[in-house]
Design an enzyme around this catalytic site. Structure first.
Site, mmCIF file in Angstrom:
data_model
loop_
_atom_site.group_PDB
_atom_site.id
_atom_site.type_symbol
_atom_site.label_atom_id
_atom_site.label_comp_id
_atom_site.label_asym_id
_atom_site.label_seq_id
_atom_site.Cartn_x
_atom_site.Cartn_y
_atom_site.Cartn_z
ATOM 1 C CE1 TYR A 49 39.815 44.731 42.530
ATOM 2 C CE2 TYR A 49 40.964 44.150 40.509
ATOM 3 C CZ TYR A 49 39.891 44.762 41.150
ATOM 4 O OH TYR A 49 38.933 45.389 40.418
ATOM 5 C CG HIS A 107 39.294 50.424 42.800
ATOM 6 N ND1 HIS A 107 40.097 49.399 43.214
ATOM 7 C CD2 HIS A 107 38.184 49.829 42.302
ATOM 8 C CE1 HIS A 107 39.496 48.242 42.958
ATOM 9 N NE2 HIS A 107 38.331 48.484 42.411
HETATM 10 N N1 LIG Z 1 36.587 48.926 39.155
HETATM 11 C C1 LIG Z 1 35.847 48.223 39.989
HETATM 12 O O1 LIG Z 1 35.306 48.745 40.973
HETATM 13 C C2 LIG Z 1 35.656 46.757 39.719
HETATM 14 C C3 LIG Z 1 34.667 46.048 40.439
HETATM 15 C C4 LIG Z 1 34.503 44.694 40.145
HETATM 16 C C5 LIG Z 1 35.305 44.072 39.198
HETATM 17 N N2 LIG Z 1 36.278 44.798 38.537
HETATM 18 C C6 LIG Z 1 37.166 44.140 37.536
HETATM 19 O O2 LIG Z 1 36.360 43.449 36.602
HETATM 20 C C7 LIG Z 1 36.760 42.078 36.571
HETATM 21 C C8 LIG Z 1 35.581 41.190 36.235
HETATM 22 O O3 LIG Z 1 34.539 41.307 37.196
HETATM 23 P P1 LIG Z 1 34.214 40.155 38.261
HETATM 24 O O4 LIG Z 1 35.419 39.327 38.477
HETATM 25 O O5 LIG Z 1 33.638 40.817 39.454
HETATM 26 O O6 LIG Z 1 33.029 39.334 37.595
HETATM 27 P P2 LIG Z 1 32.806 38.603 36.175
HETATM 28 O O7 LIG Z 1 34.014 38.664 35.339
HETATM 29 O O8 LIG Z 1 31.517 39.111 35.653
HETATM 30 O O9 LIG Z 1 32.532 37.108 36.641
HETATM 31 C C9 LIG Z 1 33.523 36.304 37.203
HETATM 32 C C10 LIG Z 1 32.851 34.993 37.589
HETATM 33 O O10 LIG Z 1 32.380 34.342 36.404
HETATM 34 C C11 LIG Z 1 32.906 33.016 36.330
HETATM 35 N N3 LIG Z 1 33.171 32.726 34.923
HETATM 36 C C12 LIG Z 1 34.127 33.291 34.138
HETATM 37 N N4 LIG Z 1 34.064 32.797 32.886
HETATM 38 C C13 LIG Z 1 33.060 31.897 32.871
HETATM 39 C C14 LIG Z 1 32.536 31.051 31.882
HETATM 40 N N5 LIG Z 1 33.034 31.060 30.657
HETATM 41 N N6 LIG Z 1 31.516 30.233 32.222
HETATM 42 C C15 LIG Z 1 31.011 30.231 33.474
HETATM 43 N N7 LIG Z 1 31.464 31.018 34.476
HETATM 44 C C16 LIG Z 1 32.487 31.850 34.168
HETATM 45 C C17 LIG Z 1 34.161 33.044 37.150
HETATM 46 O O11 LIG Z 1 34.414 31.757 37.634
HETATM 47 P P3 LIG Z 1 35.911 31.238 38.035
HETATM 48 O O12 LIG Z 1 36.764 32.433 38.280
HETATM 49 O O13 LIG Z 1 35.674 30.401 39.235
HETATM 50 O O14 LIG Z 1 36.425 30.474 36.866
HETATM 51 C C18 LIG Z 1 33.793 34.015 38.260
HETATM 52 O O15 LIG Z 1 33.054 33.362 39.283
HETATM 53 C C19 LIG Z 1 37.316 41.852 37.988
HETATM 54 O O16 LIG Z 1 38.032 40.651 38.076
HETATM 55 C C20 LIG Z 1 38.108 43.115 38.161
HETATM 56 O O17 LIG Z 1 39.335 43.029 37.457
HETATM 57 C C21 LIG Z 1 36.443 46.115 38.776
#
Ligand SMILES: NC(=O)c1ccc[n+]([C@@H]2O[C@H](COP(=O)([O-])OP(=O)(O)OC[C@H]3O[C@@H](n4cnc5c(N)ncnc54)[C@H](OP(=O)(O)O)[C@@H]3O)[C@@H](O)[C@H]2O)c1
Length: 275
Positions: A49, A107
């Site tokens: 990240y 990861h």
């Molecule tokens: N282990 C892995 O391979 C892996 C892969 C993917 C993700 N992850 C982890 O999981 C975490 C979460 O997944 P993600 O970031 O991919 O997706 P997510 O949390 O499902 O979605 C994030 C998106 O949703 C928006 N959002 C957040 N809260 C909201 C709300 N209350 N209303 C409307 N929109 C909202 C955010 O907007 P804004 O940010 O613009 O506010 C962002 O665009 C990652 O950040 C990472 O730490 C791990």
């Protein structure tokens, strides 16, 4: 609002955490500072990240007792050889300005990894106190069976994509009897959940948003942890509000009717998911 925790392999993981993917560089610092100020105590980062420095700066400035925090980081799939894994955690700890992380994860699996050697090295890093627990992300069920039933690795949790549009029934059915939590990444389907009409309709009944319903649906399930990422303070606050929502059977039936085969995170190096 108090965030419930799950005890696993000697650590205590807050069931609602904070994701930091797609916030590289220093811009991540104020975002994590805001999340910590609002009460998030579980922060999910990774070498890939490119924001561990910023997360470390936010943690250093927050004045929160180390014991009250749960910090996860991860090693990239090109760094799974024993020496590379060690180096990866060393660099992460330096960037995070920490003596230890709470959870160190693989990861992504790699086709040429030596899984027993990977897990043995992670276990050593745990024994040395550089991480309090170990885990894996993006493992398929057969890989998990090797790790847990054959190698008998003390995995504290498994992190995979999970949201109302993707079933993880197979993994949950295997992990639950072993009391191993599943950490739902992309719990908002990368933001798509926020505009889903079915989730919005369920939300109307509870005075909640569609995004809050997606998170409440995950938190309603035994052994599930969710780590939404939100750059904006309003969304960070609103996601914490999901803790107050209590779904009923009618809500669960409506969400069960959504498609469950939509996987949004599947890079070219991902394993064969249905293997
Ligand atoms: N282990 C892995 O391979 C892996 C892969 C993917 C993700 N992850 C982890 O999981 C975490 C979460 O997944 P993600 O970031 O991919 O997706 P997510 O949390 O499902 O979605 C994030 C998106 O949703 C928006 N959002 C957040 N809260 C909201 C709300 N209350 N209303 C409307 N929109 C909202 C955010 O907007 P804004 O940010 O613009 O506010 C962002 O665009 C990652 O950040 C990472 O730490 C791990």
């Amino acid at each position: 609002m108090e965030i419930e925790t799950i005890d696993t392999q000697g650590i205590c993981i807050p069931r609602l955490g904070f994701g930091t993917f797609r916030m590289p560089g220093t811009g991540c610092q104020p975002v994590v500072e805001s999340a910590l100020a609002l009460g998030y105590r579980h922060i999910d980062t990774a070498t890939m990240y490119e924001n561990e420095d910023a997360v470390g700066a936010a943690l250093a400035g927050a004045g929160i007792a180390r014991g009250a925090l749960h910090i996860t980081t991860k090693a990239w799939h090109d760094s799974l050889q024993p020496d590379a894994l060690r180096r990866s955690l060393d660099v992460s700890l330096k960037r995070l300005r920490l003596d230890y992380v709470d959870l160190f994860m693989v990861h992504w699996p790699s086709p040429d990894m030596d899984l027993p050697a990977v897990l043995e090295t992670m276990q050593k890093l745990k024994d040395e106190g550089r991480t309090r627990a170990i885990g894996v992300c993006n493992f398929t069920l057969p890989m998990l069976k090797t790790a847990l039933d054959e190698v008998r690795a003390p995995l504290a949790c498994v992190q995979v994509e999970y949201h109302p549009f993707l079933s993880q029934a197979g993994l949950l059915g295997y992990l639950r009897p072993k009391h191993i939590p599943l950490v739902a990444y992309a719990p908002l389907a990368q933001g798509r959940a926020a505009s889903d009409p079915v989730l919005a309709r369920v939300g109307e009944k509870h005075g909640a948003s569609a995004a809050q319903i997606a998170l409440a649906w995950l938190l309603d399930q035994d052994g599930v942890i969710a780590i939404p990422k939100a750059q904006h303070k309003e969304s960070q606050q609103s996601n914490l509000g999901a803790l107050k929502v209590r779904l009923d059977d009618e809500d669960r039936r409506a969400i069960a009717g959504l498609p469950k085969d939509l996987r949004y995170v599947s890079p070219p190096f991902a394993p064969k998911w249905d293997a």
